[in-house]
Structure formats: structure tokens, C-alpha cells
Design an enzyme around this catalytic site. Structure first.
Site, mmCIF file in Angstrom:
data_model
loop_
_atom_site.group_PDB
_atom_site.id
_atom_site.type_symbol
_atom_site.label_atom_id
_atom_site.label_comp_id
_atom_site.label_asym_id
_atom_site.label_seq_id
_atom_site.Cartn_x
_atom_site.Cartn_y
_atom_site.Cartn_z
ATOM 1 N N ARG A 167 -17.836 -4.589 -11.936
ATOM 2 C CA ARG A 167 -18.829 -3.525 -11.691
ATOM 3 C C ARG A 167 -19.825 -3.384 -12.853
ATOM 4 O O ARG A 167 -20.373 -2.308 -13.072
ATOM 5 C CB ARG A 167 -18.148 -2.161 -11.463
ATOM 6 N N SER A 242 -16.061 4.448 -3.817
ATOM 7 C CA SER A 242 -15.193 4.740 -4.960
ATOM 8 C C SER A 242 -15.985 5.547 -5.975
ATOM 9 O O SER A 242 -17.055 5.116 -6.396
ATOM 10 C CB SER A 242 -14.751 3.451 -5.652
ATOM 11 N N GLU A 338 -17.754 5.566 -11.475
ATOM 12 C CA GLU A 338 -18.457 4.336 -11.140
ATOM 13 C C GLU A 338 -19.869 4.689 -10.675
ATOM 14 O O GLU A 338 -20.788 3.897 -10.819
ATOM 15 C CB GLU A 338 -17.693 3.618 -10.016
HETATM 16 N N1 EPU Z 1 -3.883 3.861 -3.725
HETATM 17 C C1 EPU Z 1 -3.057 4.959 -3.617
HETATM 18 N N2 EPU Z 1 -3.622 6.143 -3.234
HETATM 19 C C2 EPU Z 1 -4.940 6.258 -2.941
HETATM 20 C C3 EPU Z 1 -5.784 5.135 -3.076
HETATM 21 C C4 EPU Z 1 -5.223 3.938 -3.460
HETATM 22 O O1 EPU Z 1 -1.874 4.893 -3.847
HETATM 23 O O2 EPU Z 1 -5.358 7.369 -2.597
HETATM 24 C C5 EPU Z 1 -3.285 2.561 -4.072
HETATM 25 C C6 EPU Z 1 -3.249 1.649 -2.850
HETATM 26 O O3 EPU Z 1 -2.103 1.837 -2.099
HETATM 27 C C7 EPU Z 1 -3.284 0.281 -3.484
HETATM 28 C C8 EPU Z 1 -4.139 0.501 -4.715
HETATM 29 O O4 EPU Z 1 -4.097 1.891 -4.999
HETATM 30 O O5 EPU Z 1 -1.995 -0.115 -3.898
HETATM 31 C C9 EPU Z 1 -5.568 0.010 -4.541
HETATM 32 O O6 EPU Z 1 -6.160 0.674 -3.455
HETATM 33 P P1 EPU Z 1 -7.311 -0.018 -2.555
HETATM 34 O O7 EPU Z 1 -6.898 -1.360 -2.137
HETATM 35 O O8 EPU Z 1 -7.680 0.978 -1.512
HETATM 36 O O9 EPU Z 1 -8.516 -0.266 -3.530
HETATM 37 P P2 EPU Z 1 -9.086 0.510 -4.790
HETATM 38 O O10 EPU Z 1 -8.634 -0.176 -6.015
HETATM 39 O O11 EPU Z 1 -8.828 1.971 -4.689
HETATM 40 C C10 EPU Z 1 -11.205 -1.043 -4.960
HETATM 41 C C11 EPU Z 1 -12.692 -0.915 -4.989
HETATM 42 C C12 EPU Z 1 -13.236 -0.612 -3.608
HETATM 43 C C13 EPU Z 1 -12.848 -1.740 -2.682
HETATM 44 C C14 EPU Z 1 -11.313 -1.841 -2.689
HETATM 45 C C15 EPU Z 1 -10.813 -3.007 -1.871
HETATM 46 C C16 EPU Z 1 -13.235 -0.096 -7.214
HETATM 47 C C17 EPU Z 1 -13.756 1.037 -8.035
HETATM 48 N N3 EPU Z 1 -13.074 0.136 -5.925
HETATM 49 O O12 EPU Z 1 -10.667 0.239 -4.604
HETATM 50 O O13 EPU Z 1 -14.653 -0.568 -3.692
HETATM 51 O O14 EPU Z 1 -13.303 -1.495 -1.371
HETATM 52 O O15 EPU Z 1 -10.838 -2.048 -4.032
HETATM 53 O O16 EPU Z 1 -11.074 -4.178 -2.547
HETATM 54 O O17 EPU Z 1 -12.994 -1.174 -7.757
HETATM 55 C C18 EPU Z 1 -16.486 0.916 -4.004
HETATM 56 O O18 EPU Z 1 -16.690 0.346 -5.077
HETATM 57 O O19 EPU Z 1 -17.240 1.855 -3.603
HETATM 58 C C19 EPU Z 1 -15.355 0.519 -3.201
HETATM 59 C C20 EPU Z 1 -15.033 1.154 -2.083
#
Ligand code: EPU
Length: 342
Positions: A167, A242, A338
């Protein structure tokens, strides 16, 4: 060129905050971008460059100039160094990102499938290095074409020069407000080798009865469905995806926490660094689904802050600061927004 005074930004931010700016400038060609550069060079007013406003939190009226690209269109470009199995395509910085993914999937150009349905525009993809499901824009970007504001010159910036990271890019730091991005050249592959290893992609495919290798269309559709299930539609509920970045911590910090939280999700960045999902930590702090004023934490993905209706930017700020404090108190880790807070 659009040049409008006292302009409402309501349609230009997915959080749905009703703020105004002093002046709005929109360029639709490279020549118009040069005219905008000329205006910016001659005024003392502050300015910000926005894309679709899907990563923006407005906390007040902006007493400055807001600049937006409306350069559309795409064309296949030939490059001498290009491998035979790749295709280079140049897109205008104002093209909607998901239209790039849709077109590439339809044309049999591969590599962008996992980036389906990410909000935003082409220019922002190059500034923000958007990413999801194990893919990042930097893996596709060959070069960025821009107008240098100080000189009006047209410049070409290579992927290396942009110094991409999670990012991050040079455009967000030392190059901030130095260039107006006009076009981005992406490299797609003619060979299809999908990355299904991230998170629940395989599981989601299997749930739909798709075993083995999905078609590019099936993969795109599945990614869209995963996102739609977790992320609120900004047309219905204001949000900026995010809200926080996932913090990257040293292995020692990770191991200390992992000994306390057995099922803590994490991603190995390299031998010494681990990424911990901020959404998980926010949920552990009890914030998922909760609100403060008219701002809230999405009930299906705690990394996403939402406008519950009529929230002011400052209500969102109050909420995000409380969350940062609580995560710091519980985990000893400082998380950072972010989104761009203006
Ligand atoms: N998780 C939780 N609780 C929550 C949210 C997440 O326990 O409320 C856990 C999930 O179960 C999983 C881990 O955290 O084990 C990661 O969650 P997720 O796969 O939903 O992705 P993220 O790390 O929260 C990132 C990106 C997203 C992108 C997703 C999928 C960033 C800041 N965000 O989110 O990007 O869609 O991975 O690759 O890196 C964005 O930038 O706007 C965005 C949506």
C-alpha cells in the site's frame, strides 16, 4: 477541462461525507493535465489529487483545490523488451479499476483476476498499490505516465522508480503532489496461472462446486462474491474499504502474541517480519458491529469503518482514534489508517 468553484465532494467520496472544496479541476486529456499543472504552479492554494474517493475521509470543507483525472480509454502498446507471452495495455488514469479487470478477463489477458471489484481508478492503483487476495497492482504495472506539475513536462516513471511496497509508493511520500498521473501501462500474461492460495478462495470455489482450476471468469466471479459478502456496498453504506493497514511486526513481537492467542491469523512477510490482520485485532477488542455516534465498525469485517447515515468526518475520526487506542492497549501494536484523512 472542468473548473468549478465551491464544489460539493459528496459524489467524490465513498464515505458519503458532504464536504465542499474551494475549486475543483478535472482534466480529460494530457494537454488539459498540463493546463491544470500550470494553474497549480501559479497558485499558493493547497491542493489534493483524488481518484474515485474510495480511500478518502473528509473531515471538513477543503479550502483548496481538488484535482481529478477524467482521462479514459485504453490501447495495447508494443514494447521491444516485452516477452512474447505478455501483453502491455495503457489505460487512462480516470478509468475505473474494475473495468480494467473486466476487460482483461474478457480478452484473455491474465494476472488481474484477484483484484476484481476493488474500488478506485487507474491513477490511484499506481499511487496506492492496491491489493487483495495475494495480488498487488505493482505486479502488473510496467510504467506510469505523468505530467510533472513544476514544469508541465510529460514524464515516464518505471515500476522500479515508483518504489512499491505494501500500500505504498513514492507518490505518497517524496513525490506527493509532484505529478499528475495521466496513464498507467499494465502487463498482463497470455498464460493463465491463477493464484488460489490466499485465504478462502479455494474454499469458496469448492462451495460452488468448482474443483480444480476455475476459468478466469469463474475466478473473477468468486472474488466478487467473497468481497460482496464481507465489504459493504458504498452506494448503500458509506465506507472506504479497509480503514487501517495491516501492521507488519518483528518476529519476536509476533511470537510473544502468538503464545497468548493461539489462533491468531498472520502472514509471513519475510524471515523477520509478520503481518497481523488489524481486522482480527479490532474484533478481539470488541469493536466489530459497534458504533460511536453515526460512525461504526462493519459487522462482517472489522477493518472497515462505515457511515451509519449522516456521519460527519469528525465522528469517523473519533471512532478511529478510539480503535487505535484500544488495539494499542490490548496488543501493544499501533495501527495506522490506510485512508487519506483530509
Ligand atoms: N479477520 C477477523 N475479523 C475481522 C476481519 C478479519 O478475524 O473482522 C481475520 C480473517 O478471518 C482473516 C484475517 O483477519 O484470518 C484477514 O482478513 P481478510 O482476508 O478479510 O483480509 P484483511 O487483511 O482484513 C486485506 C486488505 C483488503 C483485501 C483483503 C483480501 C488491507 C489493509 N486490506 O484485508 O483490501 O480485500 O486483504 O485480500 O491490506 C482495502 O484495501 O480496502 C481492502 C479491502
Amino acid at each position: 477541462m472542468k473548473d468549478i468553484l465551491d464544489y460539493s465532494l459528496l459524489a467524490h467520496n465513498t464515505f458519503g461525507i458532504d464536504a465542499r472544496c474551494h475549486r475543483f479541476l478535472e482534466f480529460a486529456t494530457v494537454e488539459e493535465a498540463q493546463q491544470v499543472a500550470d494553474i497549480l504552479k501559479q497558485t499558493d492554494m493547497p491542493f489534493i489529487i483524488i481518484g474515485e474517493g474510495s480511500n478518502l475521509l473528509l473531515t471538513r470543507d477543503y479550502e483548496g483545490i481538488v484535482v481529478h483525472s477524467a482521462i479514459h480509454g485504453s490501447r495495447v502498446v508494443e514494447d521491444t523488451e516485452q516477452a512474447t507471452d505478455s501483453i502491455y495495455v495503457e489505460y487512462g488514469s480516470g478509468v475505473v479499476w474494475d473495468d480494467v479487470v473486466a476487460e482483461s478477463v474478457n480478452n484473455g489477458w491474465h494476472g488481474a483476476e484477484n483484484l476484481s471489484l476493488i474500488p478506485g481508478e487507474v491513477g490511484a492503483s499506481a499511487v496506492q498499490n492496491i491489493g487483495a487476495y495475494g495480488a498487488e497492482a505493482k505486479d502488473l504495472i510496467i510504467r506510469v505516465e505523468a505530467v510533472e506539475i513544476a514544469t508541465g513536462n510529460i514524464v515516464t516513471l518505471s515500476n522500479d522508480e515508483c518504489q512499491y511496497a505494501y500500500r505504498q509508493s513514492r507518490f505518497k511520500h517524496e513525490w506527493k503532489n509532484k505529478y499528475l498521473v495521466t496513464h498507467v501501462v499494465y502487463r498482463f500474461s497470455r498464460n493463465y496461472s491463477p493464484d488460489l492460495d490466499y485465504g478462502n478462495i479455494r474454499h469458496a470455489l469448492e462451495a460452488k462446486g468448482i474443483g480444480g482450476t476455475p476459468s478466469p471468469q469463474q475466478l473473477r466471479q468468486t472474488i466478487i462474491e467473497i468481497r460482496e459478502a464481507k465489504l459493504p456496498d458504498p452506494k448503500v453504506t458509506g465506507n472506504a474499504g479497509s480503514f487501517f493497514m495491516n501492521p507488519i511486526v518483528g518476529r519476536d513481537v509476533y511470537e510473544h502474541l502468538a503464545s497468548q492467542y493461539e489462533n491468531m491469523p498472520h502472514y509471513v512477510v519475510d524471515a523477520d517480519h509478520i503481518k497481523i490482520p488489524a481486522g482480527w485485532m479490532i474484533e478481539q477488542c470488541g469493536w466489530k458491529g459497534k458504533s460511536l455516534g453515526h460512525a461504526g465498525v462493519h459487522d462482517k469485517q472489522a477493518l472497515v469503518l462505515v457511515n451509519r447515515g449522516g456521519a460527519t468526518g469528525n465522528e469517523v475520526v473519533a471512532l478511529y482514534k478510539r480503535i487505535i487506542e484500544d488495539v494499542k492497549a490490548k496488543f501493544g501494536i499501533e495501527i495506522h489508517p490506510e485512508v487519506n484523512v483530509i
